[in-house]
Design a protein around this motif. Structure first.
Motif, short mmCIF file in Angstrom:
data_model
loop_
_atom_site.label_atom_id
_atom_site.label_comp_id
_atom_site.label_asym_id
_atom_site.label_seq_id
_atom_site.Cartn_x
_atom_site.Cartn_y
_atom_site.Cartn_z
N LEU A 149 0.36 -1.33 -0.11
CA LEU A 149 -0.12 0.22 -0.31
C LEU A 149 1.36 0.96 -0.03
CD1 LEU A 149 -3.04 1.39 -0.11
CD2 LEU A 149 -3.26 0.89 2.61
N ALA A 150 2.05 1.04 0.87
CA ALA A 150 2.83 2.00 0.61
C ALA A 150 3.80 2.36 -0.46
CB ALA A 150 3.78 1.92 2.24
N ILE A 151 3.74 1.98 -1.22
CA ILE A 151 4.73 1.49 -2.81
C ILE A 151 3.73 2.58 -3.76
CG2 ILE A 151 5.34 0.78 -5.13
CD1 ILE A 151 6.12 -1.78 -2.91
N ALA A 152 2.12 1.49 -3.32
CA ALA A 152 1.21 2.58 -4.55
C ALA A 152 0.89 4.16 -3.85
CB ALA A 152 -0.31 1.59 -4.12
N LEU A 153 1.25 4.21 -2.54
CA LEU A 153 0.13 5.60 -1.93
C LEU A 153 1.59 6.80 -2.67
CD1 LEU A 153 -0.71 4.92 1.63
CD2 LEU A 153 -2.69 5.47 -0.70
N TRP A 154 2.72 6.32 -2.81
CA TRP A 154 3.98 7.13 -2.73
C TRP A 154 3.69 7.43 -3.66
CZ3 TRP A 154 7.82 8.63 0.01
CH2 TRP A 154 8.84 9.87 -0.61
N ASP A 167 14.23 1.49 -5.99
CA ASP A 167 15.11 1.73 -4.59
C ASP A 167 14.35 2.37 -3.94
OD1 ASP A 167 16.68 1.18 -7.31
OD2 ASP A 167 16.99 3.01 -7.53
N LEU A 168 13.75 3.30 -3.24
CA LEU A 168 13.58 3.67 -2.76
C LEU A 168 12.70 2.51 -1.13
CD1 LEU A 168 11.62 6.66 -3.23
CD2 LEU A 168 14.00 6.61 -1.83
N PHE A 169 12.05 1.60 -1.74
CA PHE A 169 11.14 0.29 -0.91
C PHE A 169 12.07 -0.83 -1.69
CE2 PHE A 169 8.34 4.06 -1.75
CZ PHE A 169 7.26 3.81 -0.63
N GLY A 170 12.92 -1.13 -1.76
CA GLY A 170 13.82 -1.84 -1.70
C GLY A 170 13.15 -3.34 -2.92
N VAL A 171 12.83 -3.20 -3.61
CA VAL A 171 12.23 -3.89 -5.21
C VAL A 171 12.37 -3.57 -5.78
CG1 VAL A 171 9.67 -3.92 -3.44
CG2 VAL A 171 9.45 -2.10 -5.14
N GLY A 172 11.50 -4.57 -7.07
CA GLY A 172 12.42 -4.60 -8.64
C GLY A 172 11.35 -3.71 -9.10
N ILE A 173 11.17 -2.96 -9.94
CA ILE A 173 11.08 -1.97 -10.72
C ILE A 173 9.13 -2.69 -11.75
CG2 ILE A 173 11.32 -0.52 -13.64
CD1 ILE A 173 13.78 -0.15 -12.56
N ALA A 174 9.26 -3.85 -11.99
CA ALA A 174 8.13 -4.57 -12.58
C ALA A 174 7.73 -5.04 -11.06
CB ALA A 174 8.80 -6.36 -13.25
N VAL A 176 7.00 -2.34 -8.56
CA VAL A 176 6.04 -1.76 -8.49
C VAL A 176 5.53 -1.45 -9.37
CG1 VAL A 176 6.29 0.39 -8.33
CG2 VAL A 176 8.17 -0.39 -7.81
N CYS A 177 5.68 -1.32 -11.11
CA CYS A 177 4.12 -1.35 -11.65
C CYS A 177 3.34 -2.93 -11.65
CB CYS A 177 5.15 -1.82 -13.43
SG CYS A 177 3.57 -1.84 -14.26
N LEU A 178 3.89 -3.70 -10.88
CA LEU A 178 2.20 -4.58 -10.59
C LEU A 178 1.51 -4.46 -9.23
CD1 LEU A 178 0.45 -7.13 -11.55
CD2 LEU A 178 3.12 -8.24 -9.90
N ILE A 179 2.23 -3.60 -8.59
CA ILE A 179 1.88 -3.72 -6.96
C ILE A 179 0.56 -2.63 -7.68
CG2 ILE A 179 1.96 -2.85 -4.97
CD1 ILE A 179 4.11 -3.82 -4.19
N VAL A 180 1.10 -1.48 -7.60
CA VAL A 180 -0.20 0.27 -8.37
C VAL A 180 -0.65 -0.86 -9.19
CG1 VAL A 180 -0.08 1.87 -9.78
CG2 VAL A 180 2.31 1.38 -8.02
N ARG A 181 -1.03 -1.24 -9.68
CA ARG A 181 -2.33 -2.42 -10.47
C ARG A 181 -2.89 -2.34 -10.10
NH1 ARG A 181 -1.90 -2.15 -16.65
NH2 ARG A 181 -0.95 -0.95 -17.68
N GLN A 182 -2.24 -3.64 -9.00
CA GLN A 182 -3.21 -4.01 -7.54
C GLN A 182 -3.32 -3.35 -6.60
OE1 GLN A 182 -0.04 -7.35 -7.07
NE2 GLN A 182 -0.11 -8.67 -7.91
N VAL A 183 -3.04 -2.60 -6.21
CA VAL A 183 -3.74 -1.85 -5.32
C VAL A 183 -4.66 -0.37 -5.62
CG1 VAL A 183 -3.29 0.25 -3.62
CG2 VAL A 183 -1.46 -2.03 -3.67
#
Length: 447
Positions: A149-154, A167-174, A176-183
């Motif tokens: 949720l924090a990644i999506a809100l950011w 880089d800020l949240f210690g995850v991969g680029i792909a 981040v993209c997937l999490i934004v869509r899911q949230v």
């Protein structure tokens, strides 16, 4: 097998001698011998097939037993061993990302970073957890719901790129993209119907009273439109090129007296006029398909000088004039004092929609910058931001002045195109209703 063959040969010899003693022709004996040989070969092949089938079934049984034993062993090992990251997963140390220290933020710092308070964040987690929580597997531990949720809100609240957020949240680029869509999907599935709906019942009465306090009667909300910037799409990019000189999709929304969105319709290309967007929306169909042509219950209407004045929305000059949608008089004509007063009063009451758009884009700045996201996904992102806006307004999560995009514009801020007046209005029932309100405004406000 050998005794049977010997026995068969002796039997054949006995049969032949008996036939010869009876004076049977020699050819018949040869035929009988050949028949016996064929029957023997047939029996041998049949027995061979039976042996092969038994062997096949035995091998199949052994394979199944082996698979069962291996799966049972894997299940036991998964319970007694800890999960370890495979070598292909980048092991980022806690000191390399923002999330490692975010849990120690106080409420002020948390809100500054994620645009909502810790209490609102906790409430949102409870709403979305069933959809964004992932099952732990034997390969690696899933990203916890709070960080998702924090990644999506950011992403919603910043104009940063996927790589920077990764880089800020210690995850991969792909990831981040997937999490934004899911949230985004989870927000719409879980919360849209709860937080975005036209007023009815007591809520409708409260909305009418609130706009009446703004000196405009029989109003259930203000409608307006704004352009959301996008990167030029691959297909039909000219359709999305607006009069301001940049690519966009249009957000049409209805806003109530509390600056909450009660109807959201987004996604039309930026070159489309507001009247065309309205005519294709569910809001328009809902009103026009009713026999009386009203959007809200007819029993809420009032009478003035023999004219029925329904509960309606108010808009600017880019919208058509309807019994359920009023707008001010065109400034291109000589207006009477009553017409000027009506137009001023309506414009003043309608300012809630501009304030709501300002707060929406100020809190969720992904709506201020061209994002590298598929144009088909943008309407869902816009709608999700509207849901989050309503949630914050209803929970009392205050909008901070420094977020105001008009006061503190970014380098990438784009000027909204001027509204294009709608000239298709004809003298109709809507015109009669507007004139009645215009010349009886003070009387109607006393009802």
């Amino acid at each position: 097998m050998e005794p049977n063959m010997a026995e068969g040969s002796s039997l054949t010899a006995a049969l032949l001698s008996s036939l010869l003693s009876l004076g049977v022709p020699p050819d018949l004996g040869v035929q009988v011998t050949e028949l016996y040989r064929l029957q023997t070969a047939l029996m041998r092949r049949r027995r061979l097939r039976e042996m092969m089938e038994r062997d096949r079934r035995r091998r199949q049984y052994l394979r199944r037993r082996r698979a069962f034993l291996l799966s049972s062993l894997a299940g036991v090992l998964s319970l007694i061993t800890t999960t370890r990251r495979p070598i292909w997963v980048l092991n980022r140390s806690p000191g390399q990302n923002l999330w490692s220290v975010a849990e120690q933020f106080d409420d002020e710092e948390w809100k500054s970073q994620f645009r909502i308070s810790k209490a609102t964040f906790a409430f949102l987690i409870e709403q979305l957890r069933p959809d964004i929580e992932r099952v732990r597997t034997n390969f690696r531990a899933p990203i916890e719901p709070r960080r998702r949720l924090a990644i999506a809100l950011w992403w919603f609240s910043r104009s940063g790129e996927y790589r920077a957020i990764a880089d800020l949240f210690g995850v991969g680029i792909a990831t981040v993209c997937l999490i934004v869509r899911q949230v985004t999907t989870a927000i719409l599935d879980r919360m849209y119907e709860t937080y975005v709906s036209l007023p009815s019942g007591d809520r409708l009465d409260e909305t009418i009273r609130a706009f009446k306090d703004r000196c405009y009667p029989q109003c259930a909300g203000a409608i307006g439109g704004t352009h959301i910037p996008i990167a030029a799409p691959r297909e039909n990019p000219d359709d999305y090129y607006n009069q301001g000189g940049w690519h966009s999709v249009i957000l049409q929304a209805v806003v109530d007296h509390e600056l909450c969105f009660t109807d959201v319709y987004a996604g039309w290309p930026g070159s489309t006029g507001m009247a065309s967007v309205l005519s294709s929306s569910d809001l328009y169909l809902k009103a026009e398909d009713r026999p009386d042509g009203y959007l809200f219950p007819r029993e809420k209407s009032i009478m003035s000088d023999g004219v029925e004045i329904p509960v309606h929305l108010i808009g600017d000059e880019s919208f058509p004039l309807k019994p359920w949608l009023m707008k001010g008089y065109s400034q291109h004509h000589q207006l009477s004092a009553e017409q000027r007063r009506f137009t001023y009063t309506l414009t003043s009451a309608r300012s809630v929609v501009d304030t709501a758009f300002t707060r929406l884009k100020g809190r969720w700045r992904c709506l201020l910058k061209k994002r590298e996201i598929d144009v088909s996904m943008m309407p869902r992102v816009v709608a999700a931001c509207c849901v989050l806006h309503n949630m914050c307004e209803q929970l009392g999560d205050a909008f901070l002045p420094e977020w105001n995009a008009d006061i503190n514009p970014t380098a990438m801020s784009l000027r909204q195109p001027d509204a294009e007046p709608y000239h298709g209005d004809e003298y109709s029932t809507a015109e009669v209703i507007r004139d009645t309100i215009t010349y009886n405004l003070l009387t109607i406000l006393q009802y």
